[in-house]
Design an enzyme around this catalytic site. Structure first.
Site, PDB file in Angstrom:
ATOM      1  N   LYS A  17       0.842  -1.195   0.000  1.00 19.79           N
ATOM      2  CA  LYS A  17       0.000   0.000   0.000  1.00 19.79           C
ATOM      3  C   LYS A  17       0.876   1.244   0.000  1.00 19.79           C
ATOM      4  CE  LYS A  17       1.039   1.212   4.431  1.00 19.79           C
ATOM      5  NZ  LYS A  17       1.740   2.467   4.810  1.00 19.79           N
ATOM      6  N   GLY A 100       7.690   1.482   4.518  1.00 15.89           N
ATOM      7  CA  GLY A 100       6.450   2.242   4.567  1.00 15.89           C
ATOM      8  C   GLY A 100       5.382   1.722   3.629  1.00 15.89           C
ATOM      9  N   GLY A 104       5.009  -6.489   5.847  1.00 16.79           N
ATOM     10  CA  GLY A 104       4.657  -7.522   6.825  1.00 16.79           C
ATOM     11  C   GLY A 104       3.158  -7.563   7.079  1.00 16.79           C
ATOM     12  N   SER A 105       2.541  -6.396   7.122  1.00 17.82           N
ATOM     13  CA  SER A 105       1.093  -6.324   7.344  1.00 17.82           C
ATOM     14  C   SER A 105       0.329  -6.869   6.143  1.00 17.82           C
ATOM     15  CB  SER A 105       0.674  -4.876   7.616  1.00 17.82           C
ATOM     16  OG  SER A 105       1.257  -4.407   8.825  1.00 17.82           O
ATOM     17  N   ALA A 106       0.844  -6.612   4.941  1.00 18.57           N
ATOM     18  CA  ALA A 106       0.215  -7.162   3.736  1.00 18.57           C
ATOM     19  C   ALA A 106       0.252  -8.683   3.768  1.00 18.57           C
ATOM     20  CB  ALA A 106       0.930  -6.643   2.493  1.00 18.57           C
ATOM     21  N   ASP A 138      -1.569  -1.774  10.613  1.00 20.00           N
ATOM     22  CA  ASP A 138      -1.870  -1.632   9.190  1.00 20.00           C
ATOM     23  C   ASP A 138      -2.700  -2.781   8.630  1.00 20.00           C
ATOM     24  OD1 ASP A 138      -0.687   0.809   8.682  1.00 20.00           O
ATOM     25  OD2 ASP A 138       1.261  -0.044   8.150  1.00 20.00           O
TER      26      ASP A 138
END
Length: 293
Positions: A17, A100, A104-106, A138
Protein backbone atom coordinates in the site's frame (compact mmCIF):
# COMPACT_ATOMS: atom_id res chain seq x y z
CA UNK A 1 -2.57 -49.83 0.88
CA UNK A 2 -4.09 -46.47 1.75
CA UNK A 3 -3.02 -43.48 -0.27
CA UNK A 4 -1.90 -40.45 1.73
CA UNK A 5 -4.48 -37.70 1.94
CA UNK A 6 -3.89 -34.89 -0.53
CA UNK A 7 -2.88 -31.71 1.24
CA UNK A 8 -4.71 -28.51 0.44
CA UNK A 9 -2.57 -25.83 -1.15
CA UNK A 10 -3.29 -22.18 -1.93
CA UNK A 11 -1.28 -19.32 -3.43
CA UNK A 12 -2.19 -15.68 -2.95
CA UNK A 13 -0.68 -12.25 -3.61
CA UNK A 14 -0.09 -9.90 -0.67
CA UNK A 15 -0.52 -6.36 -2.00
CA UNK A 16 1.50 -3.44 -0.67
CA UNK A 17 0.00 0.00 0.00
CA UNK A 18 0.86 3.67 -0.19
CA UNK A 19 -0.64 6.49 1.87
CA UNK A 20 -1.94 9.34 -0.28
CA UNK A 21 -2.56 11.22 2.99
CA UNK A 22 -1.38 10.53 6.52
CA UNK A 23 -2.46 12.89 9.31
CA UNK A 24 -1.12 12.55 12.85
CA UNK A 25 -3.93 13.91 15.01
CA UNK A 26 -2.55 13.47 18.52
CA UNK A 27 -1.55 10.88 21.07
CA UNK A 28 -4.13 8.56 22.59
CA UNK A 29 -4.44 7.41 26.19
CA UNK A 30 -3.08 3.98 25.18
CA UNK A 31 0.15 5.55 23.90
CA UNK A 32 -0.63 5.15 20.20
CA UNK A 33 -0.99 8.13 17.90
CA UNK A 34 -4.41 8.88 16.42
CA UNK A 35 -4.16 8.82 12.64
CA UNK A 36 -6.26 9.43 9.58
CA UNK A 37 -5.12 8.24 6.18
CA UNK A 38 -6.24 7.40 2.67
CA UNK A 39 -4.64 3.99 2.18
CA UNK A 40 -4.31 2.88 -1.44
CA UNK A 41 -3.37 -0.72 -2.37
CA UNK A 42 -0.84 -1.14 -5.19
CA UNK A 43 0.22 -3.99 -7.45
CA UNK A 44 3.66 -4.56 -5.86
CA UNK A 45 3.21 -7.78 -3.92
CA UNK A 46 4.72 -10.68 -2.04
CA UNK A 47 3.56 -14.17 -3.03
CA UNK A 48 2.38 -16.45 -0.23
CA UNK A 49 1.84 -20.19 -0.49
CA UNK A 50 -0.14 -22.17 2.10
CA UNK A 51 -0.03 -25.94 2.57
CA UNK A 52 -1.85 -28.04 5.16
CA UNK A 53 0.44 -29.07 8.02
CA UNK A 54 0.28 -30.34 11.59
CA UNK A 55 1.37 -27.00 13.03
CA UNK A 56 1.32 -23.32 12.06
CA UNK A 57 4.73 -22.26 10.72
CA UNK A 58 6.41 -19.92 8.28
CA UNK A 59 9.70 -19.90 6.38
CA UNK A 60 10.45 -16.17 6.89
CA UNK A 61 12.76 -16.76 9.86
CA UNK A 62 11.37 -13.76 11.75
CA UNK A 63 10.82 -14.13 15.50
CA UNK A 64 7.83 -11.78 15.27
CA UNK A 65 6.44 -13.29 12.09
CA UNK A 66 3.12 -11.59 11.34
CA UNK A 67 1.91 -14.45 9.13
CA UNK A 68 2.17 -16.91 12.02
CA UNK A 69 0.60 -14.39 14.37
CA UNK A 70 -2.27 -13.78 11.95
CA UNK A 71 -2.89 -17.52 11.54
CA UNK A 72 -2.94 -18.08 15.30
CA UNK A 73 -5.22 -15.10 15.94
CA UNK A 74 -7.63 -16.22 13.21
CA UNK A 75 -7.65 -19.76 14.59
CA UNK A 76 -8.47 -18.44 18.07
CA UNK A 77 -11.59 -16.76 16.65
CA UNK A 78 -12.74 -19.81 14.72
CA UNK A 79 -15.58 -21.92 16.10
CA UNK A 80 -14.30 -25.33 17.20
CA UNK A 81 -10.76 -24.16 16.46
CA UNK A 82 -9.22 -27.26 18.00
CA UNK A 83 -10.39 -29.21 14.95
CA UNK A 84 -8.55 -26.96 12.48
CA UNK A 85 -5.33 -28.13 10.85
CA UNK A 86 -2.09 -26.23 10.97
CA UNK A 87 -0.51 -24.62 7.93
CA UNK A 88 2.98 -24.16 6.49
CA UNK A 89 3.39 -20.68 5.00
CA UNK A 90 6.03 -19.80 2.41
CA UNK A 91 6.69 -16.16 1.53
CA UNK A 92 8.35 -14.91 -1.65
CA UNK A 93 9.33 -11.36 -0.68
CA UNK A 94 9.32 -8.40 -3.07
CA UNK A 95 8.04 -5.61 -0.82
CA UNK A 96 11.02 -3.97 0.90
CA UNK A 97 11.11 -4.19 4.70
CA UNK A 98 10.96 -0.93 6.64
CA UNK A 99 9.82 0.84 3.50
CA UNK A 100 6.45 2.24 4.57
CA UNK A 101 4.63 -0.04 2.13
CA UNK A 102 3.09 -2.34 4.75
CA UNK A 103 4.98 -5.45 3.66
CA UNK A 104 4.66 -7.52 6.82
CA UNK A 105 1.09 -6.32 7.34
CA UNK A 106 0.22 -7.16 3.74
CA UNK A 107 1.48 -10.71 4.32
CA UNK A 108 -0.62 -10.95 7.49
CA UNK A 109 -3.69 -9.64 5.66
CA UNK A 110 -3.22 -12.17 2.86
CA UNK A 111 -2.83 -14.91 5.47
CA UNK A 112 -6.18 -14.01 7.04
CA UNK A 113 -7.90 -13.98 3.64
CA UNK A 114 -6.34 -17.25 2.49
CA UNK A 115 -6.95 -19.21 5.70
CA UNK A 116 -10.49 -17.89 5.96
CA UNK A 117 -11.08 -19.76 2.70
CA UNK A 118 -8.89 -22.81 3.38
CA UNK A 119 -10.44 -23.37 6.78
CA UNK A 120 -13.98 -22.71 5.54
CA UNK A 121 -14.65 -20.00 8.13
CA UNK A 122 -16.67 -17.68 5.87
CA UNK A 123 -15.88 -14.54 7.86
CA UNK A 124 -16.83 -11.31 6.07
CA UNK A 125 -14.10 -8.88 4.95
CA UNK A 126 -15.20 -6.55 7.74
CA UNK A 127 -14.87 -9.31 10.34
CA UNK A 128 -11.44 -10.26 8.99
CA UNK A 129 -10.36 -6.61 9.24
CA UNK A 130 -11.57 -6.52 12.84
CA UNK A 131 -9.58 -9.65 13.64
CA UNK A 132 -6.58 -8.12 11.84
CA UNK A 133 -6.49 -5.24 14.32
CA UNK A 134 -5.16 -7.76 16.86
CA UNK A 135 -2.24 -8.54 14.55
CA UNK A 136 -0.95 -5.08 13.57
CA UNK A 137 -2.04 -1.49 13.01
CA UNK A 138 -1.87 -1.63 9.19
CA UNK A 139 -3.49 -5.05 8.87
CA UNK A 140 -7.20 -4.00 8.92
CA UNK A 141 -6.68 -1.53 6.06
CA UNK A 142 -4.73 -4.08 4.04
CA UNK A 143 -7.45 -6.69 4.55
CA UNK A 144 -10.38 -4.49 3.55
CA UNK A 145 -8.57 -2.81 0.65
CA UNK A 146 -8.19 -6.21 -1.03
CA UNK A 147 -11.97 -6.24 -1.46
CA UNK A 148 -12.93 -2.58 -1.92
CA UNK A 149 -9.81 -0.70 -3.10
CA UNK A 150 -8.80 2.55 -1.35
CA UNK A 151 -9.85 2.78 2.30
CA UNK A 152 -9.96 5.42 4.99
CA UNK A 153 -7.96 4.35 8.03
CA UNK A 154 -8.47 6.02 11.42
CA UNK A 155 -7.56 5.56 15.08
CA UNK A 156 -4.29 3.66 15.38
CA UNK A 157 -5.47 1.67 12.36
CA UNK A 158 -8.35 -0.32 13.83
CA UNK A 159 -11.09 1.75 12.20
CA UNK A 160 -11.30 1.25 8.44
CA UNK A 161 -13.98 1.95 5.88
CA UNK A 162 -14.28 2.01 2.11
CA UNK A 163 -13.34 5.36 0.56
CA UNK A 164 -16.11 4.79 -1.99
CA UNK A 165 -16.39 3.59 -5.58
CA UNK A 166 -15.20 5.00 -8.87
CA UNK A 167 -11.44 5.16 -8.31
CA UNK A 168 -9.44 4.80 -11.55
CA UNK A 169 -6.19 2.91 -11.90
CA UNK A 170 -3.21 5.23 -11.59
CA UNK A 171 0.43 4.70 -12.55
CA UNK A 172 3.02 5.19 -9.83
CA UNK A 173 6.78 4.91 -9.55
CA UNK A 174 8.28 3.70 -6.27
CA UNK A 175 11.83 4.49 -5.23
CA UNK A 176 13.48 3.05 -2.14
CA UNK A 177 16.72 4.62 -0.85
CA UNK A 178 17.84 1.41 0.84
CA UNK A 179 17.54 2.64 4.43
CA UNK A 180 15.34 1.22 7.18
CA UNK A 181 13.02 3.83 8.64
CA UNK A 182 12.18 3.17 12.31
CA UNK A 183 8.46 3.80 12.85
CA UNK A 184 8.78 4.46 16.63
CA UNK A 185 11.59 6.96 16.07
CA UNK A 186 9.69 8.78 13.33
CA UNK A 187 6.55 9.08 15.44
CA UNK A 188 8.57 10.29 18.42
CA UNK A 189 10.00 13.10 16.29
CA UNK A 190 6.63 14.07 14.79
CA UNK A 191 4.51 16.91 16.14
CA UNK A 192 0.77 16.22 16.03
CA UNK A 193 -1.60 18.51 14.16
CA UNK A 194 -3.03 21.39 16.16
CA UNK A 195 -6.29 21.46 14.16
CA UNK A 196 -8.34 18.84 12.39
CA UNK A 197 -8.86 19.73 8.71
CA UNK A 198 -11.51 17.52 7.01
CA UNK A 199 -10.75 19.14 3.64
CA UNK A 200 -7.51 17.15 3.40
CA UNK A 201 -9.36 13.86 2.93
CA UNK A 202 -12.14 15.40 0.84
CA UNK A 203 -9.73 17.04 -1.61
CA UNK A 204 -7.61 13.94 -2.13
CA UNK A 205 -10.61 11.67 -2.75
CA UNK A 206 -12.25 14.17 -5.14
CA UNK A 207 -9.05 14.59 -7.16
CA UNK A 208 -8.45 10.84 -7.26
CA UNK A 209 -11.95 10.01 -8.52
CA UNK A 210 -11.90 12.70 -11.22
CA UNK A 211 -8.36 11.68 -12.25
CA UNK A 212 -7.18 15.31 -11.93
CA UNK A 213 -3.52 14.37 -11.60
CA UNK A 214 -2.18 17.87 -10.90
CA UNK A 215 -4.76 18.47 -8.17
CA UNK A 216 -4.17 14.98 -6.78
CA UNK A 217 -0.43 15.53 -6.57
CA UNK A 218 -0.90 18.89 -4.82
CA UNK A 219 -3.20 17.18 -2.29
CA UNK A 220 -0.60 14.58 -1.23
CA UNK A 221 0.40 15.03 2.42
CA UNK A 222 2.16 13.03 5.10
CA UNK A 223 2.87 14.43 8.56
CA UNK A 224 5.62 11.82 9.03
CA UNK A 225 7.60 12.75 5.94
CA UNK A 226 9.71 15.61 7.34
CA UNK A 227 10.55 13.82 10.63
CA UNK A 228 11.59 10.72 8.68
CA UNK A 229 13.76 12.80 6.35
CA UNK A 230 15.44 14.51 9.28
CA UNK A 231 16.32 11.11 10.69
CA UNK A 232 17.29 9.65 7.30
CA UNK A 233 18.52 12.27 4.79
CA UNK A 234 18.67 9.54 2.13
CA UNK A 235 14.86 9.68 1.98
CA UNK A 236 14.98 13.37 1.06
CA UNK A 237 17.56 12.61 -1.62
CA UNK A 238 15.36 9.84 -3.05
CA UNK A 239 12.38 12.20 -3.26
CA UNK A 240 14.50 14.82 -5.03
CA UNK A 241 15.75 12.20 -7.48
CA UNK A 242 12.19 11.19 -8.24
CA UNK A 243 11.00 14.78 -8.71
CA UNK A 244 14.01 15.52 -10.91
CA UNK A 245 12.85 12.71 -13.20
CA UNK A 246 9.67 14.65 -13.91
CA UNK A 247 6.95 12.92 -11.89
CA UNK A 248 3.76 14.94 -11.40
CA UNK A 249 4.10 14.78 -7.63
CA UNK A 250 5.84 12.67 -4.99
CA UNK A 251 5.34 11.70 -1.35
CA UNK A 252 6.82 9.37 1.23
CA UNK A 253 4.58 6.44 2.13
CA UNK A 254 3.80 5.65 5.76
CA UNK A 255 6.74 6.24 8.08
CA UNK A 256 9.19 5.69 5.22
CA UNK A 257 11.47 5.03 3.59
CA UNK A 258 9.85 4.50 0.17
CA UNK A 259 8.82 7.49 -1.94
CA UNK A 260 6.11 7.16 -4.57
CA UNK A 261 5.64 9.41 -7.58
CA UNK A 262 2.57 9.98 -9.74
CA UNK A 263 3.05 9.60 -13.51
CA UNK A 264 0.65 9.97 -16.41
CA UNK A 265 1.38 6.65 -18.12
CA UNK A 266 3.08 3.29 -17.69
CA UNK A 267 5.59 4.20 -20.42
CA UNK A 268 6.63 7.33 -18.51
CA UNK A 269 6.91 5.26 -15.37
CA UNK A 270 9.15 2.65 -16.95
CA UNK A 271 11.49 5.32 -18.31
CA UNK A 272 11.77 6.90 -14.87
CA UNK A 273 12.38 3.52 -13.23
CA UNK A 274 15.18 2.83 -15.71
CA UNK A 275 16.78 6.18 -14.92
CA UNK A 276 16.53 5.68 -11.16
CA UNK A 277 17.98 2.19 -11.33
CA UNK A 278 20.92 3.48 -13.36
CA UNK A 279 21.57 5.85 -10.43
CA UNK A 280 21.64 2.92 -8.01
CA UNK A 281 18.13 3.13 -6.58
CA UNK A 282 15.67 0.30 -6.13
CA UNK A 283 12.64 1.35 -8.15
CA UNK A 284 9.41 -0.16 -9.44
CA UNK A 285 6.62 0.85 -11.82
CA UNK A 286 3.24 -0.10 -10.29
CA UNK A 287 -0.47 0.63 -10.52
CA UNK A 288 -3.02 1.36 -7.85
CA UNK A 289 -4.88 -1.89 -7.24
CA UNK A 290 -8.54 -2.17 -8.22
CA UNK A 291 -10.11 -5.43 -7.02
CA UNK A 292 -12.33 -7.38 -9.40
CA UNK A 293 -15.81 -7.42 -7.87
Amino acid sequence: MKRPLKRLKMRIEAYAKVNFTLEVLGKRADGYHALRSLVVPITLSDTLTFVDADEISSDTGYDDDLCVKAANVLKSHAPESKFLKGVAISVEKRIPAGGGLGGGSADAAATLVALNKMWGLNFTPERLAEIGSQVGSDVPALVLSRFVGPVIMEGRGEFVSSAGEGFPKLNLVLVNPGVFSSTPKVFKKCNSRVTDDPKILYNIISSFKTCDLSSLASSFMNDLEEPAMELNPAIRSAKKALLDCGVIGALMSGSGSTIFGLVSSEDDGRKIVSSLRSDGYSAWCVETYCPVV
